[in-house]
Design a protein around this motif. Structure first.
Motif, PDB file in Angstrom:
ATOM      1  N   TYR A 108      42.501  93.898  17.478  1.00 10.91           N
ATOM      2  CA  TYR A 108      41.929  94.610  18.616  1.00 10.91           C
ATOM      3  C   TYR A 108      40.716  93.877  19.183  1.00 10.91           C
ATOM      4  CZ  TYR A 108      45.125  98.507  18.130  1.00 10.91           C
ATOM      5  OH  TYR A 108      46.257  99.276  18.093  1.00 10.91           O
ATOM      6  N   GLU A 109      39.945  93.228  18.314  1.00 10.57           N
ATOM      7  CA  GLU A 109      38.817  92.415  18.776  1.00 10.57           C
ATOM      8  C   GLU A 109      39.322  91.232  19.603  1.00 10.57           C
ATOM      9  OE1 GLU A 109      35.773  89.334  16.666  1.00 10.57           O
ATOM     10  OE2 GLU A 109      36.030  91.274  15.661  1.00 10.57           O
ATOM     11  N   ILE A 110      40.378  90.582  19.110  1.00  8.48           N
ATOM     12  CA  ILE A 110      40.972  89.457  19.845  1.00  8.48           C
ATOM     13  C   ILE A 110      41.491  89.948  21.193  1.00  8.48           C
ATOM     14  CG2 ILE A 110      42.904  87.817  19.889  1.00  8.48           C
ATOM     15  CD1 ILE A 110      42.526  87.643  16.773  1.00  8.48           C
ATOM     16  N   LYS A 111      42.170  91.099  21.191  1.00  9.89           N
ATOM     17  CA  LYS A 111      42.717  91.644  22.444  1.00  9.89           C
ATOM     18  C   LYS A 111      41.608  91.902  23.452  1.00  9.89           C
ATOM     19  CE  LYS A 111      45.515  95.268  24.435  1.00  9.89           C
ATOM     20  NZ  LYS A 111      45.774  96.666  24.433  1.00  9.89           N
ATOM     21  N   LYS A 112      40.482  92.390  22.978  1.00  7.13           N
ATOM     22  CA  LYS A 112      39.352  92.698  23.851  1.00  7.13           C
ATOM     23  C   LYS A 112      38.760  91.429  24.469  1.00  7.13           C
ATOM     24  CE  LYS A 112      35.088  94.307  22.608  1.00  7.13           C
ATOM     25  NZ  LYS A 112      34.172  95.148  21.855  1.00  7.13           N
ATOM     26  N   ASN A 113      38.822  90.310  23.746  1.00  9.34           N
ATOM     27  CA  ASN A 113      38.131  89.086  24.163  1.00  9.34           C
ATOM     28  C   ASN A 113      39.038  87.928  24.577  1.00  9.34           C
ATOM     29  OD1 ASN A 113      35.428  90.054  23.603  1.00  9.34           O
ATOM     30  ND2 ASN A 113      36.028  90.012  21.454  1.00  9.34           N
ATOM     31  N   THR A 114      40.368  88.128  24.561  1.00  6.29           N
ATOM     32  CA  THR A 114      41.292  87.021  24.821  1.00  6.29           C
ATOM     33  C   THR A 114      42.303  87.427  25.891  1.00  6.29           C
ATOM     34  OG1 THR A 114      41.082  86.313  22.516  1.00  6.29           O
ATOM     35  CG2 THR A 114      42.942  85.429  23.758  1.00  6.29           C
ATOM     36  N   ASN A 115      42.488  86.548  26.854  1.00  3.12           N
ATOM     37  CA  ASN A 115      43.476  86.815  27.894  1.00  3.12           C
ATOM     38  C   ASN A 115      44.874  86.938  27.306  1.00  3.12           C
ATOM     39  OD1 ASN A 115      41.609  86.743  29.979  1.00  3.12           O
ATOM     40  ND2 ASN A 115      41.874  84.543  30.305  1.00  3.12           N
ATOM     41  N   LYS A 116      45.689  87.747  27.958  1.00  7.85           N
ATOM     42  CA  LYS A 116      47.084  87.905  27.574  1.00  7.85           C
ATOM     43  C   LYS A 116      47.802  86.571  27.750  1.00  7.85           C
ATOM     44  CE  LYS A 116      51.160  90.505  29.034  1.00  7.85           C
ATOM     45  NZ  LYS A 116      51.961  89.353  29.438  1.00  7.85           N
ATOM     46  N   GLY A 117      48.692  86.280  26.842  1.00 16.57           N
ATOM     47  CA  GLY A 117      49.494  85.064  26.931  1.00 16.57           C
ATOM     48  C   GLY A 117      50.948  85.395  27.192  1.00 16.57           C
TER      49      GLY A 117
ATOM     50  N   THR B  66      49.269  86.952  22.400  1.00 15.89           N
ATOM     51  CA  THR B  66      48.378  85.798  22.520  1.00 15.89           C
ATOM     52  C   THR B  66      49.136  84.478  22.465  1.00 15.89           C
ATOM     53  OG1 THR B  66      47.928  85.713  20.131  1.00 15.89           O
ATOM     54  CG2 THR B  66      46.435  87.060  21.502  1.00 15.89           C
ATOM     55  N   GLN B  67      50.423  84.507  22.821  1.00 18.24           N
ATOM     56  CA  GLN B  67      51.180  83.257  22.819  1.00 18.24           C
ATOM     57  C   GLN B  67      50.571  82.312  23.860  1.00 18.24           C
ATOM     58  OE1 GLN B  67      55.186  83.306  24.287  1.00 18.24           O
ATOM     59  NE2 GLN B  67      55.770  81.602  22.972  1.00 18.24           N
ATOM     60  N   GLY B  68      50.073  81.182  23.389  1.00 20.34           N
ATOM     61  CA  GLY B  68      49.469  80.191  24.269  1.00 20.34           C
ATOM     62  C   GLY B  68      47.999  80.421  24.588  1.00 20.34           C
ATOM     63  N   THR B  69      47.441  81.558  24.155  1.00 16.39           N
ATOM     64  CA  THR B  69      46.019  81.817  24.424  1.00 16.39           C
ATOM     65  C   THR B  69      45.185  81.910  23.152  1.00 16.39           C
ATOM     66  OG1 THR B  69      46.336  84.220  24.515  1.00 16.39           O
ATOM     67  CG2 THR B  69      46.467  83.018  26.606  1.00 16.39           C
ATOM     68  N   TYR B  70      45.815  82.228  22.010  1.00 18.90           N
ATOM     69  CA  TYR B  70      45.063  82.355  20.767  1.00 18.90           C
ATOM     70  C   TYR B  70      46.026  82.149  19.601  1.00 18.90           C
ATOM     71  CZ  TYR B  70      41.467  84.000  17.547  1.00 18.90           C
ATOM     72  OH  TYR B  70      40.529  84.083  16.560  1.00 18.90           O
ATOM     73  N   ASN B  71      45.824  81.094  18.849  1.00 19.13           N
ATOM     74  CA  ASN B  71      46.692  80.753  17.725  1.00 19.13           C
ATOM     75  C   ASN B  71      46.116  81.362  16.443  1.00 19.13           C
ATOM     76  OD1 ASN B  71      48.294  79.607  15.747  1.00 19.13           O
ATOM     77  ND2 ASN B  71      48.120  77.528  16.537  1.00 19.13           N
ATOM     78  N   ILE B  72      46.698  82.468  15.990  1.00 18.80           N
ATOM     79  CA  ILE B  72      46.144  83.141  14.810  1.00 18.80           C
ATOM     80  C   ILE B  72      46.299  82.312  13.542  1.00 18.80           C
ATOM     81  CG2 ILE B  72      46.376  85.466  15.777  1.00 18.80           C
ATOM     82  CD1 ILE B  72      48.848  85.823  13.929  1.00 18.80           C
ATOM     83  N   SER B  73      47.213  81.346  13.537  1.00 16.78           N
ATOM     84  CA  SER B  73      47.366  80.522  12.326  1.00 16.78           C
ATOM     85  C   SER B  73      46.166  79.600  12.116  1.00 16.78           C
ATOM     86  CB  SER B  73      48.667  79.721  12.364  1.00 16.78           C
ATOM     87  OG  SER B  73      48.597  78.663  13.291  1.00 16.78           O
TER      88      SER B  73
ATOM     89  N   GLY C 149      51.059  80.629  15.629  1.00 19.40           N
ATOM     90  CA  GLY C 149      51.172  82.063  15.432  1.00 19.40           C
ATOM     91  C   GLY C 149      50.444  82.814  16.529  1.00 19.40           C
ATOM     92  N   TRP C 150      50.971  83.924  16.893  1.00 16.52           N
ATOM     93  CA  TRP C 150      50.314  84.768  17.880  1.00 16.52           C
ATOM     94  C   TRP C 150      50.494  86.215  17.480  1.00 16.52           C
ATOM     95  CZ3 TRP C 150      54.605  81.786  18.925  1.00 16.52           C
ATOM     96  CH2 TRP C 150      55.786  82.456  19.205  1.00 16.52           C
ATOM     97  N   LEU C 151      49.800  87.093  18.157  1.00 17.44           N
ATOM     98  CA  LEU C 151      49.925  88.505  17.841  1.00 17.44           C
ATOM     99  C   LEU C 151      50.394  89.259  19.076  1.00 17.44           C
ATOM    100  CD1 LEU C 151      47.314  90.406  19.011  1.00 17.44           C
ATOM    101  CD2 LEU C 151      46.138  88.808  17.514  1.00 17.44           C
ATOM    102  N   ASN C 152      51.080  90.345  18.826  1.00 18.89           N
ATOM    103  CA  ASN C 152      51.490  91.282  19.875  1.00 18.89           C
ATOM    104  C   ASN C 152      50.863  92.622  19.547  1.00 18.89           C
ATOM    105  OD1 ASN C 152      53.197  89.190  20.611  1.00 18.89           O
ATOM    106  ND2 ASN C 152      55.042  90.432  20.644  1.00 18.89           N
ATOM    107  N   VAL C 153      50.409  93.325  20.570  1.00 25.27           N
ATOM    108  CA  VAL C 153      49.925  94.698  20.417  1.00 25.27           C
ATOM    109  C   VAL C 153      50.807  95.561  21.313  1.00 25.27           C
ATOM    110  CG1 VAL C 153      47.992  96.296  20.679  1.00 25.27           C
ATOM    111  CG2 VAL C 153      47.567  93.928  19.944  1.00 25.27           C
ATOM    112  N   TYR C 154      51.603  96.405  20.698  1.00 23.18           N
ATOM    113  CA  TYR C 154      52.563  97.234  21.422  1.00 23.18           C
ATOM    114  C   TYR C 154      52.004  98.624  21.670  1.00 23.18           C
ATOM    115  CZ  TYR C 154      56.006  93.754  19.956  1.00 23.18           C
ATOM    116  OH  TYR C 154      56.691  92.593  19.751  1.00 23.18           O
TER     117      TYR C 154
END
Length: 128
Positions: A32-41, A52-59, A93-98
Motif C-alpha cells: 500500500y505504501e508503494i501504491k501510494k508513492n509509485t505510478n501505475k504500470g 507496478t509492472q515496469g514502474t517498481y521491481n519488487i524483486s 517482480g511486480w505487485l497487483n492491488v485488486y
C-alpha cells in the motif's frame, strides 16, 4: 502443504502458508505504501488493476527479500522434479492491488521458464 496440479499441459505448484501472518501483514503494508508513492504500470493491460509492472521491481526491494528467497527455494525444488540441474533465480517482480471486480486477463511471461503468483491476502469467498 505442497501439491502439484496438472492443468492441461501446465503443471501448477501450490504452496500454502509460505509466510507467517506477521510477515504477510508487513508486506501488505509495504504494498500500500508503494501504491501510494509509485505510478501505475502495465499500461498495456485491458483491466485497470493497479500494478507496478515496469514502474517498481519488487524483486529488488529488501522488504521482499524473504518472500523472494522462499519462492526461489520452492521454484528450484519444483524444477528438480523435472530432473534439471539448473538453478533458477528471480529477475523481475511486480505487485497487483485488486479491488472488487478487478481481474487479470490471460497472458504469458515471454522469456520465463517459471512464473510465480503469490497472494498476500484475499477476502473470504474470492476466486481460487
Amino acid at each position: 502443504m505442497s501439491k502439484i496440479e496438472i492443468w492441461f499441459p501446465t503443471c501448477i505448484y501450490i504452496e500454502d502458508n509460505l509466510l507467517s501472518n506477521d510477515e504477510k501483514e508487513n508486506l501488505i503494508n509495504k504494498c500500500y505504501e508503494i501504491k501510494k508513492n509509485t505510478n501505475k504500470g502495465g499500461n498495456h493491460w485491458i483491466s485497470n488493476v493497479y500494478n507496478t509492472q515496469g514502474t517498481y521491481n519488487i524483486s529488488e526491494d529488501i522488504n521482499f527479500k524473504l518472500l523472494k528467497n522462499k519462492i526461489t527455494d520452492h521454484v528450484n525444488a519444483f524444477a528438480k522434479l523435472f530432473e534439471t540441474t539448473n538453478i533458477y533465480s528471480t529477475n523481475d517482480g511486480w505487485l497487483n492491488v485488486y479491488k472488487k471486480t478487478d481481474y487479470q486477463e490471460s497472458h504469458f511471461h515471454s522469456g520465463s521458464i517459471f512464473s510465480v503468483v503469490y497472494f498476500l491476502s484475499a477476502p473470504k469467498g474470492s476466486g481460487n
